[in-house]
Design a protein around this motif. Structure first.
Motif: not given
Length: 255
Positions: A36-40, A107-112, A142-144, A193-198
């Motif tokens: 999941a982390g790799s896709l995001l 509040l920062v709205e950011d899908a990506y 992605a803790p770092f 590609r973004i839709a697939f990743n999501k």
């Protein structure tokens, strides 16, 4: 020393089987979280190429100029925390902590995750340089590297991110939408590609949560064997003896 070792030995096969199954659940869960982390992360990199870093930094500067005017001077101290986690109940976010720390939250709205990361990193740097202490909260996937939330307790001010998988249940002071910094046309070229990743990342996170739920259920079964084999009167006696041994230390601290 408080266990009935004979009773545990009689159930050794079940104990070892449950322990192995729990370990496998955690191992597979980590793999799903990594996926999941790799896709995001892939979506983040696509969005970063379509994001105007100059606009983001200018916006951060304007916010800092308004909010960090009465700077204490020196350099602020930073405490790194997590405000969210993937659990057996899905993604858990402690929004009530934000409400307790802050009177006002941007509040920062950011899908990506591109604009928010740039904005919060710029605000973090300016707040520390101005002398404000910070609670800095990173994404558990992605803790770092992925900054998600900032809190300045002295100002009772916060900055939080809202994304596809994270939705703070707060009443925002102001909303900052990432699309103002983003080239929509450039993003459109990678929409499939973004839709697939999501979709795939959501499935990975759901699978991870299911594995954690299974591990929790198995752990409860494992724990039941140890509870049954435990002499809690002996535990209480060990506790009392330990407290008596260090009673002089407790007394010196008024405990």
């Amino acid at each position: 020393s408080c266990w009935d070792e004979h009773r545990l030995y009689e159930n050794r096969l079940e104990l070892m089987t449950l322990s192995a199954r729990i370990s496998r659940c955690h191992e597979h869960c980590c793999r799903f979280l990594g996926a999941a982390g790799s896709l995001l992360g892939d979506t983040y990199r696509i969005a970063l190429d379509a994001t105007s870093a100059t606009k983001v930094v200018k916006a951060a500067g304007r916010i800092a100029q308004n909010e960090f005017r009465h700077a204490p001077g020196g350099r602020g101290k930073e405490s790194v925390r997590f405000l969210s986690a993937v659990t057996n109940k899905g993604i858990t976010l402690f929004s009530e902590t934000a409400d307790a720390l802050c009177d006002r939250i941007y509040l920062v709205e950011d899908a990506y995750g591109a604009s928010s990361r740039l904005l919060l990193n710029a605000l973090r740097a300016q707040a520390l340089e101005s002398g404000f202490d910070l609670y800095t909260c990173y994404c558990p996937l992605a803790p770092f590297e992925k900054l998600e939330h900032l809190f300045l307790p002295e100002l009772r001010l916060g900055f939080m991110t809202k994304s596809d998988h994270l939705d703070p249940q707060i009443e925002p002071y102001k909303i900052i939408r990432a699309r103002r910094f983003t080239d929509a046309g450039a993003l459109k070229k990678s929409r499939k590609r973004i839709a697939f990743n999501k979709k795939a990342a959501a499935q990975m996170l759901d699978s991870a949560a299911r594995l954690l739920a299974e591990a929790k259920s198995l752990h409860d079964r494992l724990e039941a064997y140890y509870i049954d084999a435990m002499d809690f009167q002996k535990v209480d006696a060990v506790c009392s003896a330990t407290l008596q041994k260090y009673e002089h230390i407790l007394t010196s601290y008024g405990l």
